[in-house]
Design an enzyme around this catalytic site. Structure first.
Site, PDB file in Angstrom:
ATOM      1  N   HIS A 128       0.840  -1.211   0.000  1.00 31.49           N
ATOM      2  CA  HIS A 128       0.000   0.000   0.000  1.00 31.49           C
ATOM      3  C   HIS A 128       0.872   1.257   0.000  1.00 31.49           C
ATOM      4  O   HIS A 128       0.681   2.154  -0.823  1.00 31.49           O
ATOM      5  CB  HIS A 128      -0.909  -0.043   1.238  1.00 31.49           C
ATOM      6  CG  HIS A 128      -1.815   1.134   1.396  1.00 31.49           C
ATOM      7  ND1 HIS A 128      -3.177   1.059   1.209  1.00 31.49           N
ATOM      8  CD2 HIS A 128      -1.569   2.426   1.746  1.00 31.49           C
ATOM      9  CE1 HIS A 128      -3.725   2.243   1.421  1.00 31.49           C
ATOM     10  NE2 HIS A 128      -2.768   3.092   1.752  1.00 31.49           N
ATOM     11  N   GLU A 129       1.838   1.320   0.885  1.00 24.39           N
ATOM     12  CA  GLU A 129       2.688   2.520   0.971  1.00 24.39           C
ATOM     13  C   GLU A 129       3.558   2.663  -0.282  1.00 24.39           C
ATOM     14  O   GLU A 129       3.795   3.769  -0.747  1.00 24.39           O
ATOM     15  CB  GLU A 129       3.554   2.492   2.240  1.00 24.39           C
ATOM     16  CG  GLU A 129       2.771   2.506   3.557  1.00 24.39           C
ATOM     17  CD  GLU A 129       1.730   3.618   3.676  1.00 24.39           C
ATOM     18  OE1 GLU A 129       1.880   4.675   3.030  1.00 24.39           O
ATOM     19  OE2 GLU A 129       0.747   3.426   4.412  1.00 24.39           O
ATOM     20  N   HIS A 171       1.568   4.274  -3.001  1.00 25.50           N
ATOM     21  CA  HIS A 171       1.550   5.739  -2.868  1.00 25.50           C
ATOM     22  C   HIS A 171       2.823   6.319  -3.493  1.00 25.50           C
ATOM     23  O   HIS A 171       2.772   7.255  -4.285  1.00 25.50           O
ATOM     24  CB  HIS A 171       1.480   6.160  -1.397  1.00 25.50           C
ATOM     25  CG  HIS A 171       0.121   6.048  -0.785  1.00 25.50           C
ATOM     26  ND1 HIS A 171      -1.033   6.420  -1.439  1.00 25.50           N
ATOM     27  CD2 HIS A 171      -0.275   5.632   0.453  1.00 25.50           C
ATOM     28  CE1 HIS A 171      -2.072   6.222  -0.636  1.00 25.50           C
ATOM     29  NE2 HIS A 171      -1.644   5.740   0.512  1.00 25.50           N
ATOM     30  N   HIS A 223      -5.817   6.876  -2.759  1.00 23.04           N
ATOM     31  CA  HIS A 223      -6.772   5.900  -2.243  1.00 23.04           C
ATOM     32  C   HIS A 223      -7.943   5.727  -3.203  1.00 23.04           C
ATOM     33  O   HIS A 223      -8.340   6.665  -3.885  1.00 23.04           O
ATOM     34  CB  HIS A 223      -7.289   6.341  -0.869  1.00 23.04           C
ATOM     35  CG  HIS A 223      -6.224   6.287   0.173  1.00 23.04           C
ATOM     36  ND1 HIS A 223      -6.032   7.271   1.106  1.00 23.04           N
ATOM     37  CD2 HIS A 223      -5.269   5.365   0.412  1.00 23.04           C
ATOM     38  CE1 HIS A 223      -5.011   6.945   1.876  1.00 23.04           C
ATOM     39  NE2 HIS A 223      -4.525   5.803   1.479  1.00 23.04           N
ATOM     40  N   TYR A 229     -10.231   2.143   1.472  1.00 27.85           N
ATOM     41  CA  TYR A 229     -10.446   2.121   2.917  1.00 27.85           C
ATOM     42  C   TYR A 229     -11.724   1.360   3.245  1.00 27.85           C
ATOM     43  O   TYR A 229     -12.595   1.173   2.408  1.00 27.85           O
ATOM     44  CB  TYR A 229     -10.501   3.552   3.457  1.00 27.85           C
ATOM     45  CG  TYR A 229      -9.139   4.071   3.853  1.00 27.85           C
ATOM     46  CD1 TYR A 229      -7.989   3.637   3.201  1.00 27.85           C
ATOM     47  CD2 TYR A 229      -8.998   4.985   4.880  1.00 27.85           C
ATOM     48  CE1 TYR A 229      -6.738   4.102   3.571  1.00 27.85           C
ATOM     49  CE2 TYR A 229      -7.745   5.463   5.257  1.00 27.85           C
ATOM     50  CZ  TYR A 229      -6.625   5.018   4.599  1.00 27.85           C
ATOM     51  OH  TYR A 229      -5.389   5.471   4.970  1.00 27.85           O
TER      52      TYR A 229
HETATM   53 ZN   LIG Z   1      -2.746   5.098   2.112  1.00 22.41          ZN
END
Ligand SMILES: [Zn+2]
Length: 275
Positions: free
Chosen positions: A171-172, A175, A181, A227
Site C-alpha cells: 500500500h505505501e 503511494h 486511495h 479504505y
Molecule cells: Zn494510504
C-alpha cells in the site's frame, strides 16, 4: 522402576507440551492482525499518534504532504511524478532500508518490494552512490508515504509497531509510485456514497475527491488502496456505503488486487501486460 520413570517422563513431556500449546494459543489470541485488512491495519497503526513538528503533515490517514496547499492536487496528474523508465523497459526505483529494523522485519519489507517484480516492470533495487531520487524506508511515526516521486530522498515510514505486513508495505509503495486511495477516485460517487455525518470532525478531508487518472481500470472495492466501511467513523456507523447494494463488502484487501496490478502496469506502460 524403569516403568515408573518412563511414566514420569511421559507426564513431564505431556505437561511441557500442553504449556507450549497454551502459550502458542495465547500469542495467537493477542495478535489479531491476520484477520485485519490493510485498511484496518493502517488505521490502527496511525491512530492516536502524537506527531511532532518534524513529522510531515498527513492527509487521508497515511499520505505525507509538505504543505496544506497540496491537499487538492494530485501531483502525478499535474507535475509528472512518475519514476523514470529505462531503455530496457524497466522502472528502477532505488531504496535504502534504515537499520531500525530486525532481520525478520527487513524480510517483510523486502518481500513487499520484490513482489512488484513478479507482476510489473517496477524493480525496486538497493541505492547506489549516484542515485538522485530514492526511497528511504524508515520506522518513523506511523505508516505513511508521499504520493509519487518527489525528487531526492523521500521517506516511506513503516513503523515497527503496526506497519510491517505484506499488504501495508505494498500500500505505501503504491503511494510512492503515484497512487491515491480508491475512495478519492474522480468517479467514486458512482460506486460509494460517503456519509460525512458519520465522519470524525476534522477528518472530512480524508474523503475528498481527486482528479485521479483512472486509466480505464474499473473502481475496485477489493483494491489494497480502498479504505474500509467504518474508516474515520465517529459513531460506529459506516462512513462509506457501496452503490447500489449497500451490503456488498469492500475495503477488505490484504494485498494488491488484480486491478491494482493492472493500473500500475498501465501507468508505467509495462507493455508485457495484456490489454
Ligand atoms: Zn494510504
Amino acid at each position: 522402576m524403569a516403568r515408573i520413570s518412563l511414566f514420569r517422563l511421559s507426564a513431564v513431556a505431556l505437561l511441557l507440551l500442553s504449556a507450549y500449546c497454551w502459550a502458542d494459543n495465547e500469542v495467537e489470541a493477542e495478535d489479531d492482525s491476520e484477520e485485519l485488512s490493510v485498511s484496518e491495519l493502517l488505521e490502527r497503526a496511525n491512530s492516536n499518534l502524537i506527531r511532532s513538528k518534524d513529522d510531515p503533515i498527513l492527509t487521508e490517514g497515511d499520505i505525507a504532504i509538505d504543505s496544506g496547499a497540496e491537499k487538492n492536487a494530485d501531483p502525478c496528474t499535474s507535475q509528472g511524478c512518475k519514476w523514470g523508465k529505462w531503455s530496457d523497459g524497466k522502472v528502477y526505483i532505488p531504496y535504502y532500508i534504515t537499520n531500525h529494523f530486525s532481520s525478520r522485519e527487513k524480510a517483510i519489507i523486502t518481500r513487499g518490494l520484490e513482489s512488484f517484480s513478479s507482476f510489473s516492470c517496477i524493480r525496486f533495487r538497493p541505492t547506489q552512490s549516484n542515485d538522485r531520487d530514492w526511497l528511504s524506508i524508515e520506522s518513523q511515526n506511523g505508516c505513511y508515504s508521499y504520493v509519487g516521486r518527489r525528487g531526492g530522498k523521500q521517506v516511506v515510514s513503516l513503523a515497527r509497531s503496526g506497519c510491517l505486513y505484506h499488504g501495508t508495505v505494498q500500500h505505501e509503495l503504491l503511494h510512492a509510485l503515484g497512487f491515491n486511495h480508491e475512495q478519492t477516485r474522480s468517479d467514486r460517487d458512482n460506486y460509494i456514497k460517503v456519509l460525512l455525518q458519520n465522519v470524525q470532525s476534522g477528518m472530512e478531508h480524508n474523503f475528498r475527491k481527486i482528479a485521479t487518472l483512472n486509466q480505464g481500470i474499473p473502481y475496485d472495492y477489493n483494491s489494497v488502496m480502498q479504505y474500509h466501511k467504518y474508516a474515520f467513523s465517529k459513531n460506529n456507523q459506516p462512513t462509506m456505503l457501496p452503490i447500489p447494494d449497500p451490503n456488498v463488502s469492500f475495503g477488505n484487501a490484504k494485498e494488491m488486487s488484480r486491478n491494482d496490478i493492472a493500473r500500475l502496469n498501465k501507468l508505467y506502460g509495462c507493455c508485457e501486460c495484456p490489454h
